[in-house]
Design an enzyme around this catalytic site. Structure first.
Site, PDB file in Angstrom:
ATOM      1  N   GLY A  89      35.156  32.610  48.245  1.00  0.00           N
ATOM      2  CA  GLY A  89      35.204  33.608  47.449  1.00  0.00           C
ATOM      3  C   GLY A  89      34.475  33.277  46.340  1.00  0.00           C
ATOM      4  O   GLY A  89      34.702  32.145  45.712  1.00  0.00           O
TER       5      GLY A  89
ATOM      6  N   GLY B  77      34.351  35.215  43.096  1.00  0.00           N
ATOM      7  CA  GLY B  77      34.457  36.058  41.976  1.00  0.00           C
ATOM      8  C   GLY B  77      35.026  35.174  40.963  1.00  0.00           C
ATOM      9  O   GLY B  77      34.794  34.069  40.456  1.00  0.00           O
ATOM     10  N   ASN B  78      36.116  35.920  40.187  1.00  0.00           N
ATOM     11  CA  ASN B  78      36.821  35.285  38.930  1.00  0.00           C
ATOM     12  C   ASN B  78      37.222  33.773  39.340  1.00  0.00           C
ATOM     13  O   ASN B  78      37.046  32.738  38.676  1.00  0.00           O
ATOM     14  CB  ASN B  78      37.754  36.277  38.325  1.00  0.00           C
ATOM     15  CG  ASN B  78      38.422  35.363  37.246  1.00  0.00           C
ATOM     16  OD1 ASN B  78      39.429  34.437  37.246  1.00  0.00           O
ATOM     17  ND2 ASN B  78      38.168  35.829  36.008  1.00  0.00           N
ATOM     18  N   ALA B  79      38.175  33.879  40.313  1.00  0.00           N
ATOM     19  CA  ALA B  79      38.840  32.613  40.659  1.00  0.00           C
ATOM     20  C   ALA B  79      37.984  31.547  41.151  1.00  0.00           C
ATOM     21  O   ALA B  79      37.674  30.259  40.786  1.00  0.00           O
ATOM     22  CB  ALA B  79      39.976  32.833  41.522  1.00  0.00           C
ATOM     23  N   GLY B  80      36.941  31.866  42.206  1.00  0.00           N
ATOM     24  CA  GLY B  80      36.325  31.032  42.849  1.00  0.00           C
ATOM     25  C   GLY B  80      34.967  30.525  42.172  1.00  0.00           C
ATOM     26  O   GLY B  80      34.606  29.340  42.016  1.00  0.00           O
TER      27      GLY B  80
ATOM     28  N   LYS C 289      52.800  44.102  40.183  1.00  0.00           N
ATOM     29  CA  LYS C 289      51.329  44.359  40.553  1.00  0.00           C
ATOM     30  C   LYS C 289      50.927  45.957  40.646  1.00  0.00           C
ATOM     31  O   LYS C 289      51.839  46.670  40.955  1.00  0.00           O
ATOM     32  CB  LYS C 289      51.310  43.508  41.915  1.00  0.00           C
ATOM     33  CG  LYS C 289      49.728  43.122  42.402  1.00  0.00           C
ATOM     34  CD  LYS C 289      49.579  41.922  41.648  1.00  0.00           C
ATOM     35  CE  LYS C 289      48.176  41.325  41.806  1.00  0.00           C
ATOM     36  NZ  LYS C 289      48.064  39.801  41.274  1.00  0.00           N
TER      37      LYS C 289
END
Ligand code: NAD
Length: 440
Positions: free
Chosen positions: A238, A240-243, A120
């Site tokens: 959230g 963003g990308n995931a949410g 990471k």
């Protein structure tokens, strides 16, 4: 059928400490119940990252001043190489957070059977307060600083919170310019734009992979009171990308009703349902706040009020340590899909399990991201471009197999899915460790 069981648990709010506690408990379990191993020695080998890089660098800001930034790249396990993991830009990025996320990546790769180790990276910065030009310069300089530890065969970054395909394109370009003889330079990073060798489906992969697992869980009747995703009510923390992608796919393709959406400014809830596409439109038009709050005049709710609203499916897709023991007591969902990394504490897991709520842990639920990153890396190395349908078919298979392996481990040893995922990942790591031996 999974038998319910609760544990006496001390809540650990620090993500790295929590990951280490959960790992140590799972390793202890493996050594006492699964196979005979020297758990103390293995803890030393498997728990700590093999390399932690800290970089400090100056950056020219738009107003002519020079600021100093700190960045990190942590490579956790080289049992399988290259290592793999996202890059986060956020004000709370530090060495411990990046180390915890790298540790999670190692476990995730074992759960979903991807031949990578965990890594990471991140830079402590506030991307919301920086201009596009400043972020581009920061990305290029950070890429330069970590250049000696990344590469298509050694460590392959990807997007995470605060980064996306633009940053990945810049990292690829920086690597290409500094390594002109590399024949597969595009494989140095995944989550790139399509025209730079990105994979179809990478943008939605984290959400899509989680939804495939959710589908499996519902189909196999592992979720109390939920027989179909159609008309199921969903809360997503959230956006963003995931949410956003989770809300969009569940709304557009599965006929779910999205009743709650939140971002860092607050959460909105409506029993009538929220169209994620329109909420995104609202968010992008609110020029100063850029928030879901205020959509159709809806007031913003705080985290506890938001996460404990009635729904069938709760999806934490924001950041770590959001669902605590205190909040979990009042959660009313039937299933929780941990799309974020580390959103649910150890105590919360045990409380939710005791309440019969099916919690699909992060190292399984969000592994679709690294899975399609692996597909992108394979395409770059082979000079291929796969169709979206092929990517989705392969992703579904990987996620379904991973779910089966974790559920079977849970059933065999009478564990919750989180502990089962850790036990499965540790067993797989031991197989590799024993197979490889120790160099020299
Ligand atoms: P992102 O930057 O695209 O979006 C993060 C979202 O969370 C934003 O909408 C932000 O406003 C919101 N947010 C931040 N703090 C919040 C809070 N306290 N309450 C509610 N909302 C909050 O990031 P992302 O890529 O979607 O990542 C989200 C999570 O998913 C992270 O934990 C990340 O590690 C994990 N994840 C992402 C990927 C990926 O491929 N992007 C893969 C695996 C795991």
């Amino acid at each position: 059928m999974i038998v319910q069981q609760t544990y006496e648990i001390k809540e650990e709010l620090d993500f790295l400490k929590r990951t280490r506690v959960e790992f140590a408990e799972a390793l202890q379990f493996v050594s006492s119940q699964v196979r005979s191993v020297d758990s103390a020695r293995l803890t030393r080998i498997l728990e700590h990252p093999f390399r932690q890089s800290i970089v400090r660098f100056p950056l020219l800001m738009d107003d002519g001043s020079i600021e100093s930034f700190i960045g990190f790249r942590v490579q956790h396990s080289r049992l399988c190489e290259p290592t793999k993991g996202g890059i986060r830009y956020a004000p709370d990025v530090d060495l411990d957070l990046v180390t915890a996320l790298a540790f999670d990546m190692t476990l995730k790769c074992r759960v979903v059977d991807i031949p990578f180790g965990g890594a990471k990276g991140g830079v402590c910065c506030d991307p919301k307060k920086m201009s596009r030009a400043e972020l581009d310069r920061l990305t290029r300089r950070y890429a330069y600083e970590i250049m000696h530890v990344i590469g298509p065969d050694s460590d392959v970054p990807a997007p995470d919170v605060g980064t996306g395909e633009r940053e990945m394109g810049i990292i690829y370009d920086t690597y290409r310019m500094l390594n002109p003889r590399c024949t597969c330079a595009s494989a140095v990073v995944t989550g790139k734009p399509l025209n730079l060798g990105g994979s179809p489906g990478r943008d939605q992969a984290t959400a899509q992979g989680g939804i495939y697992v959710l589908e499996e869980a519902v189909k196999r009747k592992h979720v109390t009171n939920l027989t179909s995703l159609k008309d199921a009510t969903v809360i997503v923390q959230g956006f963003g990308n995931a949410g956003y992608n989770a809300a969009k796919i569940l709304n557009d393709e599965y006929g779910c009703k999205i009743v709650g959406i939140s971002d860092s400014k607050g959460g909105i809830y409506s029993q009538d349902g929220l169209d994620p596409n329109k909420v995104l439109d609202h968010k992008s038009k609110t020029s100063i706040e850029r928030s879901v709050v205020g959509y159709r005049g809806l007031q913003g709710l705080g985290p506890k009020q938001f996460l404990t609203k009635q729904c069938d499916i709760l999806i934490p897709a924001a950041k770590e340590t959001q669902i605590t023991g205190e909040i979990s007591k009042d959660i009313r969902a039937s299933v929780i899909l941990d799309l974020a990394n580390g959103p649910t504490t150890n105590l919360a897991h045990s409380i939710l399990f005791g309440k019969g709520i099916h919690v699909i842990p992060d190292i399984l639920a969000n592994a679709g991201g690294v899975t399609v990153s692996y597909f992108e890396w394979l395409q770059n190395r082979a000079g291929e471009n796969w169709e979206l349908s092929m990517v989705k078919e392969k992703l579904r298979k990987k996620m379904s197999n991973a779910y089966t392996n974790v559920v079977d481990t849970a059933a065999e040893y009478n564990l919750d899915l989180r502990k089962a995922a850790f036990v499965f990942a540790i067993s797989k790591s031991l197989d590799i460790l024993i197979g490889r031996g120790v160099f020299p």
